[in-house]
Design an enzyme around this catalytic site. Structure first.
Site, PDB file in Angstrom:
ATOM      1  N   TRP A 172       0.808  -1.225   0.000  1.00  0.00           N
ATOM      2  CA  TRP A 172       0.000   0.000   0.000  1.00  0.00           C
ATOM      3  C   TRP A 172       0.840   1.273   0.000  1.00  0.00           C
ATOM      4  O   TRP A 172       0.296   2.378  -0.098  1.00  0.00           O
ATOM      5  CB  TRP A 172      -0.953   0.013   1.207  1.00  0.00           C
ATOM      6  CG  TRP A 172      -1.986  -1.077   1.147  1.00  0.00           C
ATOM      7  CD1 TRP A 172      -2.576  -1.560   0.011  1.00  0.00           C
ATOM      8  CD2 TRP A 172      -2.545  -1.815   2.233  1.00  0.00           C
ATOM      9  NE1 TRP A 172      -3.471  -2.549   0.330  1.00  0.00           N
ATOM     10  CE2 TRP A 172      -3.479  -2.733   1.689  1.00  0.00           C
ATOM     11  CE3 TRP A 172      -2.357  -1.794   3.618  1.00  0.00           C
ATOM     12  CZ2 TRP A 172      -4.213  -3.613   2.483  1.00  0.00           C
ATOM     13  CZ3 TRP A 172      -3.098  -2.672   4.406  1.00  0.00           C
ATOM     14  CH2 TRP A 172      -4.012  -3.569   3.843  1.00  0.00           C
ATOM     15  N   HIS A 203       4.568  -8.974   7.678  1.00  0.00           N
ATOM     16  CA  HIS A 203       3.548  -8.114   8.285  1.00  0.00           C
ATOM     17  C   HIS A 203       2.169  -8.768   8.191  1.00  0.00           C
ATOM     18  O   HIS A 203       1.323  -8.416   7.363  1.00  0.00           O
ATOM     19  CB  HIS A 203       3.562  -6.742   7.614  1.00  0.00           C
ATOM     20  CG  HIS A 203       3.059  -5.655   8.508  1.00  0.00           C
ATOM     21  ND1 HIS A 203       3.799  -5.131   9.547  1.00  0.00           N
ATOM     22  CD2 HIS A 203       1.884  -4.987   8.543  1.00  0.00           C
ATOM     23  CE1 HIS A 203       3.105  -4.187  10.165  1.00  0.00           C
ATOM     24  NE2 HIS A 203       1.933  -4.091   9.587  1.00  0.00           N
ATOM     25  N   GLU A 205       2.358  -9.317  14.147  1.00  0.00           N
ATOM     26  CA  GLU A 205       1.439  -9.271  15.287  1.00  0.00           C
ATOM     27  C   GLU A 205       0.414 -10.389  15.263  1.00  0.00           C
ATOM     28  O   GLU A 205      -0.624 -10.290  14.595  1.00  0.00           O
ATOM     29  CB  GLU A 205       0.693  -7.932  15.311  1.00  0.00           C
ATOM     30  CG  GLU A 205       1.565  -6.763  15.691  1.00  0.00           C
ATOM     31  CD  GLU A 205       0.794  -5.450  15.745  1.00  0.00           C
ATOM     32  OE1 GLU A 205      -0.370  -5.427  15.320  1.00  0.00           O
ATOM     33  OE2 GLU A 205       1.369  -4.466  16.212  1.00  0.00           O
ATOM     34  N   TYR A 220       1.519   1.618  21.268  1.00  0.00           N
ATOM     35  CA  TYR A 220       1.101   2.911  20.709  1.00  0.00           C
ATOM     36  C   TYR A 220       0.904   3.833  21.907  1.00  0.00           C
ATOM     37  O   TYR A 220       0.076   3.555  22.794  1.00  0.00           O
ATOM     38  CB  TYR A 220      -0.157   2.729  19.817  1.00  0.00           C
ATOM     39  CG  TYR A 220       0.286   2.244  18.452  1.00  0.00           C
ATOM     40  CD1 TYR A 220       0.734   0.930  18.281  1.00  0.00           C
ATOM     41  CD2 TYR A 220       0.383   3.113  17.375  1.00  0.00           C
ATOM     42  CE1 TYR A 220       1.244   0.500  17.056  1.00  0.00           C
ATOM     43  CE2 TYR A 220       0.882   2.694  16.139  1.00  0.00           C
ATOM     44  CZ  TYR A 220       1.318   1.388  15.990  1.00  0.00           C
ATOM     45  OH  TYR A 220       1.843   0.981  14.793  1.00  0.00           O
ATOM     46  N   GLU A 225       8.050  -2.082  16.292  1.00  0.00           N
ATOM     47  CA  GLU A 225       7.060  -1.097  15.827  1.00  0.00           C
ATOM     48  C   GLU A 225       6.432  -0.404  17.033  1.00  0.00           C
ATOM     49  O   GLU A 225       6.064  -1.059  18.000  1.00  0.00           O
ATOM     50  CB  GLU A 225       5.966  -1.820  15.025  1.00  0.00           C
ATOM     51  CG  GLU A 225       4.867  -0.903  14.518  1.00  0.00           C
ATOM     52  CD  GLU A 225       3.690  -1.680  13.903  1.00  0.00           C
ATOM     53  OE1 GLU A 225       3.919  -2.540  13.036  1.00  0.00           O
ATOM     54  OE2 GLU A 225       2.548  -1.411  14.326  1.00  0.00           O
ATOM     55  N   THR A 242      -4.881   2.787  16.773  1.00  0.00           N
ATOM     56  CA  THR A 242      -5.436   2.778  15.417  1.00  0.00           C
ATOM     57  C   THR A 242      -4.443   3.320  14.389  1.00  0.00           C
ATOM     58  O   THR A 242      -4.674   3.226  13.192  1.00  0.00           O
ATOM     59  CB  THR A 242      -6.672   3.694  15.355  1.00  0.00           C
ATOM     60  OG1 THR A 242      -6.264   4.998  15.834  1.00  0.00           O
ATOM     61  CG2 THR A 242      -7.795   3.168  16.215  1.00  0.00           C
ATOM     62  N   TRP A 298       6.495   3.543  13.565  1.00  0.00           N
ATOM     63  CA  TRP A 298       5.458   3.415  12.539  1.00  0.00           C
ATOM     64  C   TRP A 298       4.930   4.791  12.201  1.00  0.00           C
ATOM     65  O   TRP A 298       4.409   5.449  13.101  1.00  0.00           O
ATOM     66  CB  TRP A 298       4.330   2.520  13.083  1.00  0.00           C
ATOM     67  CG  TRP A 298       3.267   2.203  12.098  1.00  0.00           C
ATOM     68  CD1 TRP A 298       2.041   2.802  11.953  1.00  0.00           C
ATOM     69  CD2 TRP A 298       3.321   1.182  11.093  1.00  0.00           C
ATOM     70  NE1 TRP A 298       1.344   2.219  10.921  1.00  0.00           N
ATOM     71  CE2 TRP A 298       2.101   1.218  10.371  1.00  0.00           C
ATOM     72  CE3 TRP A 298       4.302   0.234  10.708  1.00  0.00           C
ATOM     73  CZ2 TRP A 298       1.833   0.360   9.308  1.00  0.00           C
ATOM     74  CZ3 TRP A 298       4.022  -0.611   9.656  1.00  0.00           C
ATOM     75  CH2 TRP A 298       2.790  -0.555   8.976  1.00  0.00           C
ATOM     76  N   GLU A 301      -3.066  10.097   8.383  1.00  0.00           N
ATOM     77  CA  GLU A 301      -3.292   9.576   9.737  1.00  0.00           C
ATOM     78  C   GLU A 301      -2.102  10.053  10.566  1.00  0.00           C
ATOM     79  O   GLU A 301      -0.996  10.235  10.030  1.00  0.00           O
ATOM     80  CB  GLU A 301      -3.427   8.041   9.736  1.00  0.00           C
ATOM     81  CG  GLU A 301      -2.197   7.290   9.260  1.00  0.00           C
ATOM     82  CD  GLU A 301      -2.349   5.775   9.354  1.00  0.00           C
ATOM     83  OE1 GLU A 301      -3.457   5.274   9.606  1.00  0.00           O
ATOM     84  OE2 GLU A 301      -1.325   5.089   9.186  1.00  0.00           O
TER      85      GLU A 301
HETATM   86  C1  IDC Z   1      -2.335   0.304  10.240  1.00  0.00           C
HETATM   87  C2  IDC Z   1      -2.217   1.555   9.396  1.00  0.00           C
HETATM   88  C3  IDC Z   1      -3.572   1.907   8.855  1.00  0.00           C
HETATM   89  C4  IDC Z   1      -4.140   0.701   8.115  1.00  0.00           C
HETATM   90  C5  IDC Z   1      -4.154  -0.535   9.021  1.00  0.00           C
HETATM   91  C6  IDC Z   1      -4.648  -1.779   8.305  1.00  0.00           C
HETATM   92  O1  IDC Z   1      -1.655   2.598  10.172  1.00  0.00           O
HETATM   93  O2  IDC Z   1      -3.514   3.013   7.994  1.00  0.00           O
HETATM   94  O3  IDC Z   1      -5.464   0.989   7.707  1.00  0.00           O
HETATM   95  O4  IDC Z   1      -2.827  -0.767   9.475  1.00  0.00           O
HETATM   96  O5  IDC Z   1      -4.727  -2.854   9.199  1.00  0.00           O
HETATM   97  C7  IDC Z   1      -0.340  -2.177  14.178  1.00  0.00           C
HETATM   98  C8  IDC Z   1       0.022  -2.834  12.910  1.00  0.00           C
HETATM   99  C9  IDC Z   1       0.042  -1.867  11.756  1.00  0.00           C
HETATM  100  C10 IDC Z   1      -1.085  -0.859  11.894  1.00  0.00           C
HETATM  101  C11 IDC Z   1      -0.829  -0.024  13.150  1.00  0.00           C
HETATM  102  C12 IDC Z   1      -1.844   1.079  13.379  1.00  0.00           C
HETATM  103  O6  IDC Z   1       1.248  -3.534  12.972  1.00  0.00           O
HETATM  104  O7  IDC Z   1      -0.105  -2.590  10.566  1.00  0.00           O
HETATM  105  O8  IDC Z   1      -1.054  -0.028  10.749  1.00  0.00           O
HETATM  106  N1  IDC Z   1      -0.778  -0.921  14.293  1.00  0.00           N
HETATM  107  O9  IDC Z   1      -3.122   0.553  13.565  1.00  0.00           O
HETATM  108  N2  IDC Z   1      -0.323  -2.723  15.372  1.00  0.00           N
HETATM  109  C13 IDC Z   1      -0.809  -1.847  16.263  1.00  0.00           C
HETATM  110  C14 IDC Z   1      -1.106  -0.682  15.581  1.00  0.00           C
END
Ligand code: IDC
Length: 350
Positions: free
Chosen positions: A84, A148, A183, A244, A270, A277, A304, A311
């Site tokens: 993407w 991933h 994950e 996060y 990460e 989100t 990340w 976003e």
């Molecule tokens: C998120 C992207 C988001 C996308 C989503 C799809 O930021 O734009 O729509 O993936 O699933 C993770 C993941 C990582 C996520 C990120 C934020 O490893 O792929 O990316 N996140 O949600 N784990 C916790 C948070």
């Protein structure tokens, strides 16, 4: 410094060779001493690359250590899902992140089961990932190759094929670090995840005996407690911790501390400065608390992400070039905070 010493030794030998008289020799020595001042390298800048400095990484107790067995903490950026945000899977982005952001590691996030990922577009996704690995080797930084996925136990055959190919192609380079499962969801460490990692690590070890493998843990790589007393039987494994900062705070840090206290090494492959989100508020206090914790424990991290999506966890504003060269006006609040942290704390390699 070794290089500087070597150059002076050479100059010295040439002088000795040209003269048999002792006064000329002492004159030469004086000249060498005076020249020394001129070419001394400033302490804060290291000549060479981070991989030349730290070389082969390995694990000792709950630490990642370098070739001299000193603890090493890498700080860098994670690219976004390969399928993407492929425009940033370029050698120019890698070079720019190294030179302008001081990253010592870059993470590639190979999309797997989601639309357009490895399972349906293996060749194109691999080409992107290999371009970044090649660039990281060329630039002398470490590279984390991340599968991933949130369901990797359903495709263990594909993971084995992919990681075997990467290990065979690149395993001789100390730059490589493997991340076999980004994950997992709420699945058992003992019953599912540990056996999955064991199968993939066995494949990797056929070609690469020593580079580090980072293994994902239950519940979006937060279940590090479950690894206590139940580690893989390989000396160079680290376990994944993700957070996060606006969502995850002291409770998760306490769990991480308990894991460390029980000899479980951790790698934050990460994290985001936002909510889980990938969007929402940025909690600056929590971001700082996490960085302090990671520094205190020499835990390496990747942020990340290198993306221009709208976003708040994206480091770049919409339209930022895939060739690097980003001006401040093209960098988001998250991107700028993380960049500043790396400029302040990572050593500068020139
Ligand atoms: C998120 C992207 C988001 C996308 C989503 C799809 O930021 O734009 O729509 O993936 O699933 C993770 C993941 C990582 C996520 C990120 C934020 O490893 O792929 O990316 N996140 O949600 N784990 C916790 C948070």
């Amino acid at each position: 410094m070794k290089l500087v010493k070597f150059v002076f030794t050479l100059v010295f030998i040439v002088f000795i060779g040209c003269s048999s008289k002792s006064d000329e020799v002492s004159e030469a020595k004086e000249k060498i001493e005076s020249q020394k001042e001129e070419v001394e390298v400033p302490e804060e800048t290291i000549i060479g690359t981070v991989v030349e400095k730290h070389g082969q990484l390995s694990v000792e107790g709950n630490h990642m250590v370098d070739k001299d067995r000193n603890p090493v903490q890498l700080r860098g950026m994670s690219l976004f899902w390969s399928q993407w945000m492929g425009q940033y899977y370029t050698k120019e982005t890698v070079k720019w992140l190294k030179e302008d952001w001081n990253v010592t590691i870059i993470r590639v996030a190979m999309g797997v089961e989601d639309d357009g990922g490895y399972l349906t577009n293996g060749a194109s996704e691999k080409a992107k990932v290999f371009e970044v690995i090649d660039a990281a080797i060329e630039e002398g930084i470490y590279v984390l190759v991340d599968w991933h996925s949130h369901h990797a136990e359903d495709y263990v055959g594909e993971a084995k094929i992919f990681f075997a190919e990467v290990a065979e192609k690149y395993g001789e380079y100390p730059n490589l670090i493997y991340e076999t499962y980004n994950e997992p969801l709420d699945v058992s460490w003992e019953g599912v995840l540990k056996p999955y990692h064991e199968e993939v690590v066995t494949e990797i070890r056929k070609y690469d005996p020593d580079n580090i493998v980072v293994c994902g843990t239950r519940n979006w790589s937060q279940g590090v407690s479950e690894v206590i007393g139940n580690k893989l039987n390989d000396p160079n494994i680290i376990y994944t911790l993700h957070y996060y900062a606006s969502t995850h705070k002291e409770d998760l840090r306490n769990a991480a501390q308990t894991a460390l206290d029980n000899d479980v090494p951790l790698f934050v492959t990460e994290y985001g400065v936002t909510e889980y989100t990938g969007d929402g508020a940025i909690d600056i206090t929590s971001v700082e608390e996490w960085w302090t914790f990671l520094d205190a424990n020499d835990i390496s991290w990747c942020n990340w992400s290198v993306a221009d999506k709208e976003e708040n966890s994206a480091a770049l504003k919409p339209g930022a070039s895939g060739l690097g060269g980003w001006q401040e006006s093209e960098i988001t609040q998250s991107g700028q905070m993380v960049k500043d942290e790396m400029l302040e704390k990572n050593q500068s390699f020139k």
